[in-house]
Design an enzyme around this catalytic site. Structure first.
Site, PDB file in Angstrom:
ATOM      1  N   HIS A 169     -45.896 -11.368  71.511  1.00  0.00           N
ATOM      2  CA  HIS A 169     -46.633 -10.204  72.037  1.00  0.00           C
ATOM      3  C   HIS A 169     -47.910 -10.627  72.763  1.00  0.00           C
ATOM      4  O   HIS A 169     -48.868  -9.864  72.836  1.00  0.00           O
ATOM      5  CB  HIS A 169     -46.978  -9.205  70.927  1.00  0.00           C
ATOM      6  CG  HIS A 169     -45.829  -8.897  70.009  1.00  0.00           C
ATOM      7  ND1 HIS A 169     -44.959  -7.838  70.225  1.00  0.00           N
ATOM      8  CD2 HIS A 169     -45.369  -9.536  68.902  1.00  0.00           C
ATOM      9  CE1 HIS A 169     -44.042  -7.837  69.275  1.00  0.00           C
ATOM     10  NE2 HIS A 169     -44.265  -8.864  68.456  1.00  0.00           N
ATOM     11  N   SER A 290     -60.445 -19.816  98.079  1.00  0.00           N
ATOM     12  CA  SER A 290     -60.646 -18.490  98.650  1.00  0.00           C
ATOM     13  C   SER A 290     -61.548 -18.619  99.869  1.00  0.00           C
ATOM     14  O   SER A 290     -62.462 -19.430  99.886  1.00  0.00           O
ATOM     15  CB  SER A 290     -61.309 -17.592  97.603  1.00  0.00           C
ATOM     16  OG  SER A 290     -61.971 -16.511  98.240  1.00  0.00           O
ATOM     17  N   LYS A 296     -63.640 -20.351  93.828  1.00  0.00           N
ATOM     18  CA  LYS A 296     -62.249 -20.132  93.443  1.00  0.00           C
ATOM     19  C   LYS A 296     -61.344 -21.346  93.650  1.00  0.00           C
ATOM     20  O   LYS A 296     -61.429 -22.039  94.647  1.00  0.00           O
ATOM     21  CB  LYS A 296     -61.654 -18.966  94.254  1.00  0.00           C
ATOM     22  CG  LYS A 296     -62.197 -17.596  93.889  1.00  0.00           C
ATOM     23  CD  LYS A 296     -61.914 -17.192  92.448  1.00  0.00           C
ATOM     24  CE  LYS A 296     -60.476 -16.798  92.225  1.00  0.00           C
ATOM     25  NZ  LYS A 296     -60.163 -15.480  92.770  1.00  0.00           N
ATOM     26  N   GLU A 303     -47.985 -18.672  91.660  1.00  0.00           N
ATOM     27  CA  GLU A 303     -48.009 -17.257  92.071  1.00  0.00           C
ATOM     28  C   GLU A 303     -46.923 -16.969  93.106  1.00  0.00           C
ATOM     29  O   GLU A 303     -46.219 -15.962  93.049  1.00  0.00           O
ATOM     30  CB  GLU A 303     -49.366 -16.903  92.685  1.00  0.00           C
ATOM     31  CG  GLU A 303     -50.497 -16.821  91.676  1.00  0.00           C
ATOM     32  CD  GLU A 303     -51.823 -16.591  92.392  1.00  0.00           C
ATOM     33  OE1 GLU A 303     -52.197 -15.435  92.550  1.00  0.00           O
ATOM     34  OE2 GLU A 303     -52.464 -17.587  92.809  1.00  0.00           O
TER      35      GLU A 303
END
Ligand code: ARG
Length: 472
Positions: A169, A290, A296, A303
């Site tokens: 979970h 970024s 970043k 992804e």
């Protein structure tokens, strides 16, 4: 990059190979709309391979002379070389790869070229070409899966003793070893590899000789052609031979499962690289920055792999829908099988390659992982098991440990950080040896059976995996 181009201009040899019964030229838009050469040129090699085998067979049964066979083989070889070098102007007027090659062959070698299509049809030709092509792709995909598995096994060995929290979970559940987690991914890929082999087996049946749909009146020798093309056997039914695309669907289904797995791995990598988890570091060369936020470092590869999963599922649905209402035998609809199939193969190979290149270089952050494991009472089950060993029924032990955890939440300490006296408030069967099971190391080491997370088991599974991979 291929220099091959697709042209609409008409050369002498570009007259329609089926023009005989037509009274007017094809509408220019319809010609382009119905053509497949813009994408099926990718099958040129397989088309030529199939044609060479077909010509060999026609010679064997006495339909082509030795000279005609030689001319056809030389002509096809010269086209193959030109296509590979990108020196062919594919023609829209010639519709597809089959007619482009055949027309060029006749242009180069004359009358023998016109005999090549004896006893076959584009319908059995394309069904054969895609199988030949997909078979090769499956073999390459298999080597990429193997390469990724090898990488995972090497990380598993390196990190057999590295402890992180295991989750259910997405809540901290029990401590596990990083190596054990890598070997879980290995197992998923092992099934993926098997599924592709299984699909390849059913795919490796030759439709050539089915001709348009009913077979042919020539005395063809399909066993002979099948052997030349490394197929296990000729197909048993000509109607099914030309119209079956199950193999493409099975492949895309297997590819979808692989993408689903890669997407799950990706999701974990994305979580693990976040500041909130901070379990691993991906090398800079697999990440991007970024354009606005200087701090970043984004996990773009996982992804993107996660994102690309959708297009492969989409291809599976496209192919299923493509086939669902088709009456026997061949229908032009089938021309729509190629682009989803090509895209599936390209997407899958790209994703596997990115993972196989990246995974061996994942760096773990053991202190962060330990910290996380210490925050979620990950050894609570171990304490319950300890009480059971001391004679307490499991349900009662569960209750006792629940109370100890509640105390830990309140006093902000892990079970392993409590004093013996504190622990004994909950049960007097607890003695000094409890600390052996409450440590993270004690917890993972105790799960020492086939399939358990103990370092010893991880190393044993890694050995088994290495011999399995070496035997491929
Ligand atoms: N371009 C066609 C395809 O991709 C080849 C077979 C065409 N056969 C036909 N009778 N139109 O399926």
């Amino acid at each position: 990059m291929s220099k091959n181009t697709v042209e609409t201009n008409t050369k002498a040899f570009e007259n329609k190979l089926w023009g005989g019964r037509f009274a007017e030229d094809t509408d220019a838009f319809v010609e382009a709309f119905t053509a497949s050469i813009t994408f099926d040129q990718r099958l040129a090699n397989q088309d030529i391979q199939g044609s060479v085998a077909h010509a060999e067979m026609l010679h064997k049964v006495g339909i082509l002379t030795a000279q005609e066979l030689t001319d056809i083989k030389e002509g096809l070889e010269s086209i193959r070389v030109d296509a590979e070098a990108g020196n062919i102007e594919w023609s829209i007027a010639l519709e597809d790869v089959h007619m482009n090659i055949e027309a060029r062959l006749t242009d180069r070698i004359g009358i023998a070229g016109k005999k090549l299509h004896t006893g076959r049809s584009r319908n059995d030709q394309i069904a054969t070409d895609i199988r030949l092509w997909l078979r090769e792709q499956i073999d390459f995909i298999g080597t990429e899966i193997t390469r990724l598995q090898q990488g995972l096994v090497s990380v598993a060995e390196r990190e057999a003793h590295t402890i992180l929290p295991g989750f259910t979970h997405l809540q901290v559940a029990q401590p596990i070893t990083f190596g054990h987690h890598m070997m879980a991914w290995y197992e998923m890929l092992e099934r993926d590899f098997d599924r592709l082999q299984d699909c390849r087996k059913r795919m490796n049946v030759m439709p050539l000789g089915s001709a348009a749909l009913a077979g042919t009146s020539y005395p063809i020798d399909r066993e002979f052609t099948a052997k030349l093309l490394d197929f296990d056997r000729p197909s048993n039914n000509s109607l099914d031979g030309v119209s079956d695309r199950d193999f493409a669907i099975e492949f895309t289904a297997a590819a979808s499962v692989i993408m689903m797995h890669l997407s799950r791995f990706s999701e974990e990598l994305v979580l693990w690289t976040s500041a909130q988890f901070d379990f691993i570091n991906l090398p800079d060369r697999f990440c991007t920055g970024s354009s606005i936020m200087p701090q970043k470092k984004n996990p773009d590869v996982p992804e993107l792999v996660r994102g690309k999963t959708g297009r492969v599922y989409g291809s599976l649905i496209s192919l299923m829908t493509l086939m669902k209402s088709q009456p026997l035998a061949y229908n032009k609809d089938n021309q729509e099988d190629k682009e989803p199939l090509f895209d599936t193969v390209d997407t899958l190979i790209g994703c596997l390659r990115a993972f196989a290149d990246m995974m061996p270089h994942v760096e773990t952050k053991p202190e962060s992982m330990r910290r996380a494991a210490m925050q979620g009472f990950a050894t609570a089950t171990d304490l319950a098991d300890y009480l059971v060993v001391k004679g307490m029924p499991f349900r009662d032990a569960h209750e006792v440990v629940g109370k100890a955890v509640a105390f830990g939440v309140e006093s902000k300490q892990d079970l392993s950080e409590m004093t013996l006296a504190e622990l004994q408030q909950f049960s007097d069967v607890i003695t000094d040896d409890v600390f052996d099971v409450l440590t993270l190391e004690g917890s993972v080491a105790a799960r020492n059976h086939i399939g358990g997370t103990a370092p010893e088991q991880v190393l044993a599974q890694a050995e088994i995996a290495k011999s399995a991979l070496a035997a491929r």
